[in-house]
Design a protein around this motif. Structure first.
Motif, mmCIF file in Angstrom:
data_model
loop_
_atom_site.group_PDB
_atom_site.id
_atom_site.type_symbol
_atom_site.label_atom_id
_atom_site.label_comp_id
_atom_site.label_asym_id
_atom_site.label_seq_id
_atom_site.Cartn_x
_atom_site.Cartn_y
_atom_site.Cartn_z
ATOM 1 N N ALA A 67 -17.406 -16.422 33.264
ATOM 2 C CA ALA A 67 -18.562 -16.707 33.220
ATOM 3 C C ALA A 67 -18.694 -17.862 31.918
ATOM 4 O O ALA A 67 -19.902 -18.352 31.908
ATOM 5 C CB ALA A 67 -19.681 -15.628 32.987
ATOM 6 N N GLY A 68 -17.671 -18.154 31.167
ATOM 7 C CA GLY A 68 -17.807 -19.036 30.046
ATOM 8 C C GLY A 68 -16.523 -19.340 29.474
ATOM 9 O O GLY A 68 -15.379 -19.231 29.917
ATOM 10 N N LYS A 69 -16.693 -19.814 28.243
ATOM 11 C CA LYS A 69 -15.379 -20.478 27.590
ATOM 12 C C LYS A 69 -15.257 -19.819 26.185
ATOM 13 O O LYS A 69 -16.142 -19.271 25.699
ATOM 14 C CB LYS A 69 -15.655 -21.967 27.261
ATOM 15 N N GLN A 70 -13.889 -20.018 25.904
ATOM 16 C CA GLN A 70 -13.767 -19.427 24.232
ATOM 17 C C GLN A 70 -14.630 -19.963 23.610
ATOM 18 O O GLN A 70 -14.897 -21.205 23.514
ATOM 19 C CB GLN A 70 -12.502 -19.768 24.165
ATOM 20 N N GLY A 71 -15.287 -19.082 22.610
ATOM 21 C CA GLY A 71 -16.199 -19.510 21.661
ATOM 22 C C GLY A 71 -17.745 -19.646 21.989
ATOM 23 O O GLY A 71 -18.604 -19.834 20.928
ATOM 24 N N ASP A 72 -17.991 -19.294 23.337
ATOM 25 C CA ASP A 72 -19.354 -19.032 23.604
ATOM 26 C C ASP A 72 -19.902 -17.736 23.092
ATOM 27 O O ASP A 72 -19.057 -16.759 22.785
ATOM 28 C CB ASP A 72 -19.549 -18.808 25.148
ATOM 29 N N VAL A 73 -21.105 -17.695 22.876
ATOM 30 C CA VAL A 73 -21.694 -16.600 22.140
ATOM 31 C C VAL A 73 -21.897 -15.517 23.278
ATOM 32 O O VAL A 73 -22.549 -15.734 24.115
ATOM 33 C CB VAL A 73 -23.114 -16.805 21.314
ATOM 34 N N LEU A 74 -21.225 -14.343 22.877
ATOM 35 C CA LEU A 74 -21.449 -13.267 23.811
ATOM 36 C C LEU A 74 -22.487 -12.051 23.302
ATOM 37 O O LEU A 74 -23.408 -11.963 23.937
ATOM 38 C CB LEU A 74 -20.265 -12.162 23.722
ATOM 39 N N THR A 75 -22.454 -11.789 22.172
ATOM 40 C CA THR A 75 -23.597 -11.140 21.534
ATOM 41 C C THR A 75 -24.079 -11.629 20.255
ATOM 42 O O THR A 75 -23.168 -12.111 19.344
ATOM 43 C CB THR A 75 -23.294 -9.504 21.505
ATOM 44 N N VAL A 76 -25.341 -11.153 19.870
ATOM 45 C CA VAL A 76 -25.678 -11.444 18.465
ATOM 46 C C VAL A 76 -26.428 -10.135 18.072
ATOM 47 O O VAL A 76 -27.252 -9.558 18.860
ATOM 48 C CB VAL A 76 -26.759 -12.596 18.283
ATOM 49 N N ALA A 77 -26.322 -9.586 16.719
ATOM 50 C CA ALA A 77 -26.877 -8.365 16.288
ATOM 51 C C ALA A 77 -28.095 -8.829 15.357
ATOM 52 O O ALA A 77 -27.961 -9.860 14.761
ATOM 53 C CB ALA A 77 -25.723 -7.643 15.450
ATOM 54 N N PHE A 78 -29.006 -8.141 15.714
ATOM 55 C CA PHE A 78 -30.241 -8.806 14.952
ATOM 56 C C PHE A 78 -31.310 -7.295 14.879
ATOM 57 O O PHE A 78 -31.056 -6.334 15.494
ATOM 58 C CB PHE A 78 -31.136 -9.785 15.665
ATOM 59 N N THR A 79 -32.301 -7.454 13.922
ATOM 60 C CA THR A 79 -33.072 -6.306 13.760
ATOM 61 C C THR A 79 -34.680 -6.952 14.007
ATOM 62 O O THR A 79 -34.803 -8.257 13.693
ATOM 63 C CB THR A 79 -33.256 -5.766 12.407
ATOM 64 N N VAL A 80 -35.445 -6.094 14.687
ATOM 65 C CA VAL A 80 -36.869 -6.497 14.908
ATOM 66 C C VAL A 80 -37.898 -5.294 14.247
ATOM 67 O O VAL A 80 -37.476 -4.472 14.721
ATOM 68 C CB VAL A 80 -37.257 -6.798 16.283
ATOM 69 N N VAL A 81 -38.488 -5.817 12.941
ATOM 70 C CA VAL A 81 -39.125 -4.772 12.270
ATOM 71 C C VAL A 81 -38.471 -3.266 12.070
ATOM 72 O O VAL A 81 -38.886 -2.197 12.282
ATOM 73 C CB VAL A 81 -40.469 -4.607 13.114
ATOM 74 N N GLY A 82 -37.225 -3.679 11.669
ATOM 75 C CA GLY A 82 -36.191 -2.619 11.291
ATOM 76 C C GLY A 82 -35.490 -1.947 12.564
ATOM 77 O O GLY A 82 -34.732 -0.857 12.252
ATOM 78 N N ILE A 83 -35.636 -2.428 13.724
ATOM 79 C CA ILE A 83 -35.002 -1.676 14.802
ATOM 80 C C ILE A 83 -33.915 -2.587 15.282
ATOM 81 O O ILE A 83 -33.850 -3.654 15.548
ATOM 82 C CB ILE A 83 -36.090 -1.799 16.172
ATOM 83 N N PRO A 84 -32.612 -1.825 15.307
ATOM 84 C CA PRO A 84 -31.418 -2.561 15.597
ATOM 85 C C PRO A 84 -31.411 -2.914 16.853
ATOM 86 O O PRO A 84 -31.745 -2.038 17.852
ATOM 87 C CB PRO A 84 -30.300 -1.652 15.132
ATOM 88 N N CYS A 85 -31.010 -4.243 17.076
ATOM 89 C CA CYS A 85 -30.965 -4.769 18.490
ATOM 90 C C CYS A 85 -29.535 -5.572 18.652
ATOM 91 O O CYS A 85 -29.004 -5.925 17.625
ATOM 92 C CB CYS A 85 -32.185 -5.894 18.811
ATOM 93 N N ILE A 86 -29.097 -5.728 19.811
ATOM 94 C CA ILE A 86 -28.113 -6.439 20.322
ATOM 95 C C ILE A 86 -28.486 -7.423 21.389
ATOM 96 O O ILE A 86 -29.078 -6.897 22.276
ATOM 97 C CB ILE A 86 -26.900 -5.902 20.818
ATOM 98 N N GLY A 87 -28.405 -8.901 21.332
ATOM 99 C CA GLY A 87 -28.824 -9.524 22.285
ATOM 100 C C GLY A 87 -27.540 -10.069 22.963
ATOM 101 O O GLY A 87 -26.545 -10.454 22.389
#
Length: 162
Positions: A43-63
């Motif tokens: 579904a994609g190429k080398q270097g494409d973003v697969l995931t991003v870690a982030f927090t929302v009001v202290g809640i850990p998330c993975i996009g």
């Protein structure tokens, strides 16, 4: 150390954009590690973003940039407690005015389809008041609103007809 539980939110290639918006909008929020594909894949190429870690009001998330197969629904939402009208207005307006959509009773949806409940603490306190008449008045006032009006909720709690 990675948290034991992290919310994984599915995006169609826009996880980094969403993470940056959340980090800029909500307190105690940040963008963390961005993981890129180490090689080409179906579904994609080398270097494409697969995931991003982030927090929302202290809640850990993975996009997760998983593609178009799955969409967000109202079955999942972030409920954000606010301390006053100014904070409720700022967050609601940031979501709705950034390609989002207003809904009822303090709910809105961001441009990525995630639902948010922007909930002033006075509303939560009012609908859980031990006096059933107070709770009913506050609940009935809330049912007429889109964005929550703190002054109207406080008036309903007091029993002001205003």
């Amino acid at each position: 150390m990675a948290p034991k539980n992290t919310l994984c939110l599915w995006f169609d290639g826009t996880a980094v954009d969403a993470a940056h918006f959340y980090a800029a909008t909500f307190p105690d929020s940040a963008v963390g590690t961005i993981f890129r594909a180490p090689s080409d894949y179906p579904a994609g190429k080398q270097g494409d973003v697969l995931t991003v870690a982030f927090t929302v009001v202290g809640i850990p998330c993975i996009g997760l940039n998983g593609g178009p197969q799955f969409k967000h629904s109202e079955a999942f939402s972030f409920q954000i407690a606010t301390d006053d009208q100014a904070e409720a207005d700022r967050l609601w307006n940031a979501i709705v005015n950034n390609g989002g959509q207003a809904s009822e009773c303090g709910w809105c949806k961001d441009r990525w389809g995630l639902s948010w409940q922007i909930t002033p603490r006075v509303l939560t306190e009012g609908i859980s008041d031990p006096d059933p008449a107070v709770a009913r008045r506050v609940f009935e006032a809330m049912m007429t609103m889109r964005k929550i009006d703190v002054a109207a909720i406080e008036a309903a709690r007091r029993g002001d007809a205003g």
